[in-house]
Design an enzyme around this catalytic site. Structure first.
Site, PDB file in Angstrom:
ATOM      1  N   GLU A 127       0.883  -1.177   0.000  1.00 28.77           N
ATOM      2  CA  GLU A 127       0.000   0.000   0.000  1.00 28.77           C
ATOM      3  C   GLU A 127       0.907   1.210   0.000  1.00 28.77           C
ATOM      4  O   GLU A 127       1.614   1.466   0.979  1.00 28.77           O
ATOM      5  CB  GLU A 127      -0.901  -0.004   1.237  1.00 28.77           C
ATOM      6  CG  GLU A 127      -1.953  -1.110   1.227  1.00 28.77           C
ATOM      7  CD  GLU A 127      -3.002  -0.972   0.133  1.00 28.77           C
ATOM      8  OE1 GLU A 127      -3.021   0.051  -0.590  1.00 28.77           O
ATOM      9  OE2 GLU A 127      -3.791  -1.918  -0.025  1.00 28.77           O
ATOM     10  N   CYS A 181      -2.312   9.094   3.112  1.00 28.32           N
ATOM     11  CA  CYS A 181      -2.079   8.593   1.748  1.00 28.32           C
ATOM     12  C   CYS A 181      -3.233   8.982   0.835  1.00 28.32           C
ATOM     13  O   CYS A 181      -3.011   9.264  -0.339  1.00 28.32           O
ATOM     14  CB  CYS A 181      -1.854   7.089   1.762  1.00 28.32           C
ATOM     15  SG  CYS A 181      -3.163   6.170   2.581  1.00 28.32           S
TER      16      CYS A 181
HETATM   17  P1  NAD Z   1       8.614   4.813   4.132  1.00 31.52           P
HETATM   18  O1  NAD Z   1       8.519   4.055   2.847  1.00 31.52           O
HETATM   19  O2  NAD Z   1       9.718   5.748   4.350  1.00 31.52           O
HETATM   20  O3  NAD Z   1       8.634   3.821   5.379  1.00 31.52           O
HETATM   21  C1  NAD Z   1       7.627   2.851   5.619  1.00 31.52           C
HETATM   22  C2  NAD Z   1       8.208   1.736   6.450  1.00 31.52           C
HETATM   23  O4  NAD Z   1       9.192   1.029   5.693  1.00 31.52           O
HETATM   24  C3  NAD Z   1       8.913   2.183   7.735  1.00 31.52           C
HETATM   25  O5  NAD Z   1       8.595   1.253   8.758  1.00 31.52           O
HETATM   26  C4  NAD Z   1      10.383   2.082   7.337  1.00 31.52           C
HETATM   27  O6  NAD Z   1      11.233   1.870   8.422  1.00 31.52           O
HETATM   28  C5  NAD Z   1      10.394   0.880   6.414  1.00 31.52           C
HETATM   29  N1  NAD Z   1      11.503   0.833   5.448  1.00 31.52           N
HETATM   30  C6  NAD Z   1      12.273   1.838   4.998  1.00 31.52           C
HETATM   31  N2  NAD Z   1      13.150   1.391   4.071  1.00 31.52           N
HETATM   32  C7  NAD Z   1      12.906   0.077   3.926  1.00 31.52           C
HETATM   33  C8  NAD Z   1      13.458  -0.952   3.074  1.00 31.52           C
HETATM   34  N3  NAD Z   1      14.427  -0.700   2.197  1.00 31.52           N
HETATM   35  N4  NAD Z   1      12.956  -2.194   3.182  1.00 31.52           N
HETATM   36  C9  NAD Z   1      11.938  -2.467   4.037  1.00 31.52           C
HETATM   37  N5  NAD Z   1      11.375  -1.540   4.848  1.00 31.52           N
HETATM   38  C10 NAD Z   1      11.855  -0.289   4.797  1.00 31.52           C
HETATM   39  O7  NAD Z   1       7.185   5.532   4.237  1.00 31.52           O
HETATM   40  P2  NAD Z   1       6.748   6.592   5.330  1.00 31.52           P
HETATM   41  O8  NAD Z   1       7.499   7.856   5.026  1.00 31.52           O
HETATM   42  O9  NAD Z   1       6.811   5.968   6.668  1.00 31.52           O
HETATM   43  O10 NAD Z   1       5.216   6.786   4.972  1.00 31.52           O
HETATM   44  C11 NAD Z   1       4.756   7.773   4.100  1.00 31.52           C
HETATM   45  C12 NAD Z   1       4.377   7.185   2.755  1.00 31.52           C
HETATM   46  O11 NAD Z   1       3.501   6.096   2.953  1.00 31.52           O
HETATM   47  C13 NAD Z   1       3.633   8.138   1.846  1.00 31.52           C
HETATM   48  O12 NAD Z   1       4.111   7.993   0.527  1.00 31.52           O
HETATM   49  C14 NAD Z   1       2.192   7.665   1.926  1.00 31.52           C
HETATM   50  O13 NAD Z   1       1.398   7.992   0.803  1.00 31.52           O
HETATM   51  C15 NAD Z   1       2.380   6.203   2.072  1.00 31.52           C
HETATM   52  N6  NAD Z   1       1.215   5.601   2.721  1.00 31.52           N
HETATM   53  C16 NAD Z   1       0.426   4.771   2.002  1.00 31.52           C
HETATM   54  C17 NAD Z   1      -0.704   4.232   2.567  1.00 31.52           C
HETATM   55  C18 NAD Z   1      -1.591   3.301   1.818  1.00 31.52           C
HETATM   56  O14 NAD Z   1      -2.360   2.590   2.454  1.00 31.52           O
HETATM   57  N7  NAD Z   1      -1.545   3.260   0.500  1.00 31.52           N
HETATM   58  C19 NAD Z   1      -1.022   4.540   3.881  1.00 31.52           C
HETATM   59  C20 NAD Z   1      -0.188   5.401   4.595  1.00 31.52           C
HETATM   60  C21 NAD Z   1       0.939   5.914   3.994  1.00 31.52           C
END
Ligand code: NAD
Length: 471
Positions: A244, A278
């Site tokens: 997501e 999001c």
């Molecule tokens: P992010 O991608 O920076 O981090 C998300 C998670 O992934 C964190 O727990 C992080 O520690 C982990 N992570 C980071 N690098 C990783 C890797 N290489 N491998 C595995 N895990 C890793 O996202 P964020 O900044 O925490 O969240 C914001 C983003 O999330 C926005 O783009 C938003 O639109 C999206 N979002 C989407 C939804 C949805 O349901 N579609 C919901 C909420 C947020």
């Protein structure tokens, strides 16, 4: 339970401190206020091993018992929502009342998912054979959650994964680990040891998890950039993935709307949680006949809404959740200023080292400007004029993202017809931000892969198994 101290991981039903720790910062002050465990590779291995062992029994536990435990876990969130909300505000930034609503919402969500039972299909029941398809769990699920709705979006994974008969290792964002760590401890009283493990750690832990061969599936919510890395990492041993990801959601406002009736709804559809949603409206396309009227109303709301520390009475919008995101949003704002775009800014923000960005409406910027093309994930909303429906639908769809969208009109038939032409997984008509546990949520295009919620979401935690019986 003391929600304001002693943050530990939950591995195999036991409270486990980190071999190392990391600071957790209050985004309203920019100051660290707690430490969380920084999980080691050995601790991750221990969590996966515990989940693997627990899977053997959990998958055979009758689904009614699994559902009852998930419902009980949901009840615990309802019971503790008040106390947990203050911790939520300190780590995430959102005002306490809205924080409480997220925790309660997550509890209700779990109880609703606990009512869902995967189907059994009989394709043939004849004198010669009986053919039945049922759904079986996958194994150990790696769940990775973001910081914007840390409790809710984690429970969207926990509930269906465990009802389906999987076990789990959950990792919250390094920016918002604390409520999730406490939830791990609360749920240790509900689930058998090893069924639900919570670990926390820094930037290395996510990739360490997604490349770990002990997981059968990765359920990830976060940015599109990270989602691509997760998918790459999963390919190595064909782990199942649900992603997501980000969005750049368009809302289209037709000229027949009642501006006074819709302005508040459109404002909070864009700016609730300081626009860190999001599915928030991130591009607002308004018919030229009502553009000025809506812009002036949104500007008036922006001027009246208090932004500040979510722990203070009267605060409606909190800070950006972390410094890295703050820097991104500020960069976008600087770019808008450097390109001489017209900015309408809301009420004053605290000047105290917190990560505050004032509510900003960008008045009719060019379609190719960065504020229109990029997901801001912060309180900067481009408002754009249109005159022709086909043209505005093309502009709304001209995005690599396809998460959600909205249409506002007094003519609901016309609005639904436009909604159906939008290339997104969710479209709202005369409402927004409405999601339900029994309804699928799936980003189109680069907003995701796979489905969360609804029966479709539950089945993403399972594989079909067909038994052919000769008679
Ligand atoms: P992010 O991608 O920076 O981090 C998300 C998670 O992934 C964190 O727990 C992080 O520690 C982990 N992570 C980071 N690098 C990783 C890797 N290489 N491998 C595995 N895990 C890793 O996202 P964020 O900044 O925490 O969240 C914001 C983003 O999330 C926005 O783009 C938003 O639109 C999206 N979002 C989407 C939804 C949805 O349901 N579609 C919901 C909420 C947020």
């Amino acid at each position: 339970m003391d929600f304001h101290a002693d943050y530990v991981m939950t591995i195999d039903g036991k409270a486990v401190p980190g071999e190392a720790t990391m600071d957790v910062v209050n985004p309203a002050t920019g100051e660290p206020f707690a430490t969380a465990p920084d999980c080691s590779k050995a601790q991750l291995d221990a969590a996966v091993a515990a989940a693997k062992t627990a899977f053997k029994t959990w998958r055979r536990t009758p689904i009614a018992e699994r559902q009852a435990m998930v419902a009980k876990a949901g009840d615990l969130l309802l019971v503790h929502a008040d106390e947990m909300a203050r911790l939520f505000t300190r780590e995430q930034g959102r005002p306490v009342e809205a924080a409480k609503q997220e925790i309660q919402g997550a509890g209700m969500w779990m109880k609703a998912v606990a009512q869902m039972t995967p189907p059994v299909h009989v394709s043939e029941d004849s004198a010669t054979q009986f053919i039945e398809t049922r759904y079986v769990p996958l194994g150990v699920v790696c769940a990775i959650a973001p910081w914007n709705f840390p409790v809710n979006l984690a429970m969207w994974k926990v509930a269906p994964a465990l009802v389906a008969g999987n076990t789990m290792v959950l990792k919250p964002s390094p920016y918002t680990p604390l409520c999730t760590l406490k939830i791990g401890q609360l749920f240790a009283d509900v689930f058998p040891p090893g069924v639900f493990n919570v670990i926390s750690g820094g930037d290395d832990l996510g990739p360490m998890m997604t490349s770990h061969s002990g997981f059968a599936k990765i359920s990830f919510t976060g940015s599109t950039a990270t989602g691509k890395r997760v998918m790459e990492s999963a390919a190595k041993d064909l782990k199942r993935v649900t992603l997501e990801l980000g969005g750049n959601d368009a809302a289209i406002v037709l000229p027949d709307v009642d501006l006074d009736a819709v302005a508040q709804k459109i404002f909070f559809g864009a700016f609730f949680n300081s626009a860190q949603i999001c599915v928030a409206t991130k591009r607002l396309y308004v018919h030229e006949d009502v553009y000025d009227g809506l812009r002036d109303r949104l500007a008036a709301i922006a001027g009246a809404v208090k932004m500040g520390d979510g722990a203070e009475q009267g605060t409606v919008l909190g800070p950006i959740q972390n410094k890295r995101q703050y820097d991104r949003v500020m960069d976008l704002l600087e770019d808008a200023k450097a390109n001489h775009l017209t900015l309408i800014q809301g009420a004053a923000i605290p000047d105290n080292g917190g990560y505050f960005v004032p509510v900003t409406i960008v008045d009719n910027p060019p379609e190719d400007s960065r504020v229109v093309q990029e997901e801001a994930f912060g309180p900067i909303l481009p408002m754009l004029k249109f005159s022709d429906i086909d043209d505005v639908i093309d502009r709304a769809n001209a995005s690599d993202y396809g998460l959600a969208g909205a249409v506002w009109s007094a003519d609901t038939d016309k609005a639904v017809a436009i909604a159906r032409r939008m290339e997104t997984g969710t479209v709202w008509v005369n409402q927004n931000l409405n999601l339900r546990p029994d309804t699928p949520f799936a980003g189109h295009k680069q907003s995701g892969a796979g489905i969360e919620n609804g029966m479709e979401g539950l089945l993403e935690y399972m594989s079909p198994q067909v038994v052919y019986l000769a008679r």
